[in-house]
Design a protein around this motif. Structure first.
Motif, PDB file in Angstrom:
ATOM      1  N   PHE A 114       0.836  -1.201   0.000  1.00 41.73           N
ATOM      2  CA  PHE A 114       0.000   0.000   0.000  1.00 41.73           C
ATOM      3  C   PHE A 114       0.874   1.256   0.000  1.00 41.73           C
ATOM      4  O   PHE A 114       0.621   2.208  -0.733  1.00 41.73           O
ATOM      5  CB  PHE A 114      -0.930  -0.017   1.224  1.00 41.73           C
ATOM      6  N   ALA A 115       1.911   1.238   0.830  1.00 43.68           N
ATOM      7  CA  ALA A 115       2.826   2.381   0.901  1.00 43.68           C
ATOM      8  C   ALA A 115       3.539   2.589  -0.429  1.00 43.68           C
ATOM      9  O   ALA A 115       3.670   3.725  -0.906  1.00 43.68           O
ATOM     10  CB  ALA A 115       3.839   2.169   2.019  1.00 43.68           C
ATOM     11  N   MET A 116       3.997   1.524  -1.060  1.00 43.45           N
ATOM     12  CA  MET A 116       4.680   1.650  -2.346  1.00 43.45           C
ATOM     13  C   MET A 116       3.739   2.210  -3.419  1.00 43.45           C
ATOM     14  O   MET A 116       4.158   3.011  -4.254  1.00 43.45           O
ATOM     15  CB  MET A 116       5.228   0.286  -2.792  1.00 43.45           C
ATOM     16  N   ALA A 117       2.477   1.815  -3.384  1.00 42.99           N
ATOM     17  CA  ALA A 117       1.509   2.348  -4.349  1.00 42.99           C
ATOM     18  C   ALA A 117       1.337   3.850  -4.157  1.00 42.99           C
ATOM     19  O   ALA A 117       1.236   4.614  -5.130  1.00 42.99           O
ATOM     20  CB  ALA A 117       0.170   1.629  -4.205  1.00 42.99           C
ATOM     21  N   LYS A 118       1.321   4.317  -2.914  1.00 42.27           N
ATOM     22  CA  LYS A 118       1.210   5.751  -2.648  1.00 42.27           C
ATOM     23  C   LYS A 118       2.465   6.486  -3.100  1.00 42.27           C
ATOM     24  O   LYS A 118       2.384   7.581  -3.654  1.00 42.27           O
ATOM     25  CB  LYS A 118       0.964   6.011  -1.155  1.00 42.27           C
ATOM     26  N   PHE A 119       3.644   5.912  -2.871  1.00 41.02           N
ATOM     27  CA  PHE A 119       4.886   6.559  -3.272  1.00 41.02           C
ATOM     28  C   PHE A 119       5.003   6.654  -4.794  1.00 41.02           C
ATOM     29  O   PHE A 119       5.563   7.604  -5.312  1.00 41.02           O
ATOM     30  CB  PHE A 119       6.100   5.824  -2.707  1.00 41.02           C
ATOM     31  N   LYS A 120       4.493   5.666  -5.515  1.00 36.47           N
ATOM     32  CA  LYS A 120       4.570   5.693  -6.976  1.00 36.47           C
ATOM     33  C   LYS A 120       3.690   6.783  -7.578  1.00 36.47           C
ATOM     34  O   LYS A 120       3.928   7.225  -8.692  1.00 36.47           O
ATOM     35  CB  LYS A 120       4.179   4.333  -7.558  1.00 36.47           C
ATOM     36  N   LYS A 121       2.685   7.233  -6.847  1.00 40.22           N
ATOM     37  CA  LYS A 121       1.806   8.292  -7.340  1.00 40.22           C
ATOM     38  C   LYS A 121       2.419   9.673  -7.188  1.00 40.22           C
ATOM     39  O   LYS A 121       1.911  10.634  -7.739  1.00 40.22           O
ATOM     40  CB  LYS A 121       0.456   8.244  -6.625  1.00 40.22           C
ATOM     41  N   VAL A 122       3.513   9.784  -6.438  1.00 39.43           N
ATOM     42  CA  VAL A 122       4.177  11.079  -6.256  1.00 39.43           C
ATOM     43  C   VAL A 122       4.955  11.373  -7.531  1.00 39.43           C
ATOM     44  O   VAL A 122       5.809  10.601  -7.941  1.00 39.43           O
ATOM     45  CB  VAL A 122       5.119  11.050  -5.038  1.00 39.43           C
ATOM     46  N   LYS A 123       4.624  12.504  -8.166  1.00 34.51           N
ATOM     47  CA  LYS A 123       5.245  12.873  -9.436  1.00 34.51           C
ATOM     48  C   LYS A 123       5.755  14.309  -9.345  1.00 34.51           C
ATOM     49  O   LYS A 123       5.300  15.087  -8.520  1.00 34.51           O
ATOM     50  CB  LYS A 123       4.218  12.762 -10.562  1.00 34.51           C
ATOM     51  N   PRO A 124       6.677  14.664 -10.225  1.00 36.27           N
ATOM     52  CA  PRO A 124       7.134  16.062 -10.225  1.00 36.27           C
ATOM     53  C   PRO A 124       6.011  16.986 -10.688  1.00 36.27           C
ATOM     54  O   PRO A 124       5.087  16.556 -11.388  1.00 36.27           O
ATOM     55  CB  PRO A 124       8.301  16.059 -11.220  1.00 36.27           C
ATOM     56  N   PRO A 125       6.071  18.264 -10.316  1.00 33.03           N
ATOM     57  CA  PRO A 125       5.020  19.212 -10.714  1.00 33.03           C
ATOM     58  C   PRO A 125       5.121  19.530 -12.213  1.00 33.03           C
ATOM     59  O   PRO A 125       5.695  20.541 -12.616  1.00 33.03           O
ATOM     60  CB  PRO A 125       5.287  20.435  -9.839  1.00 33.03           C
TER      61      PRO A 125
END
Length: 152
Positions: free
Chosen positions: A102-113
């Motif tokens: 679950f944590a890895m899925a959330k981290f993968k959604k973090v993208k540059p602006p």
């Protein structure tokens, strides 16, 4: 009003003031867009970090207490003590793995602006085509000396 203002055209001072105001608004909008995108991604990273922390806390502190209680409970049902502990340990590892995924899925959604970066690149491209007006070089005068019409 001058003849230039009556024809609907703006003076040089008005054009400079308008350009300055528009540039300031553009910079403020760029900053606001970047803040909004970074705030969203920071929230996602915070949620992912919280999930990893929860997984670590569960794995480190709850395992001994819950493992012994569950293993002895399963042992009381008639299964061997070793098998009881193995089942409980596997269940805790499975829960930790699910939280980690679950944590890895959330981290993968973090993208540059991306929108902010694209807009800033577009603004930079526009500003690169603008050439400053040459300014006359002022004559060197000693400090405190002013030139008046009568002294020239």
């Amino acid at each position: 009003m001058s003849a230039v203002e009556q024809d609907g055209e703006r003076s040089l001072g008005q054009l400079v003031a308008s350009a300055t105001a528009e540039m300031a608004a553009l910079v403020h909008d760029e900053i606001a867009l970047a803040k909004a995108e970074l705030r969203r991604d920071a929230k996602r990273a915070g949620i992912g970090g919280g999930a990893i922390t929860a997984a670590g806390v569960l794995a480190l502190f709850a395992l001994p207490v819950l493992s012994f209680a569950a293993a002895y409970g399963i042992h009381n049902l008639g299964l061997g003590l070793a098998w009881s502990f193995l089942i409980v340990g596997g269940a805790h590892l499975l829960i930790a793995a699910v939280l980690g995924l679950f944590a890895m899925a959330k981290f993968k959604k973090v993208k540059p602006p991306k929108r902010s970066m694209a807009s800033a690149k577009q603004t930079a491209a526009v500003l690169q085509g603008v050439k400053p007006h040459p300014r006359p070089v002022a004559e060197a005068r000693p400090a405190g000396v002013t030139v008046t019409r009568s002294s020239v």
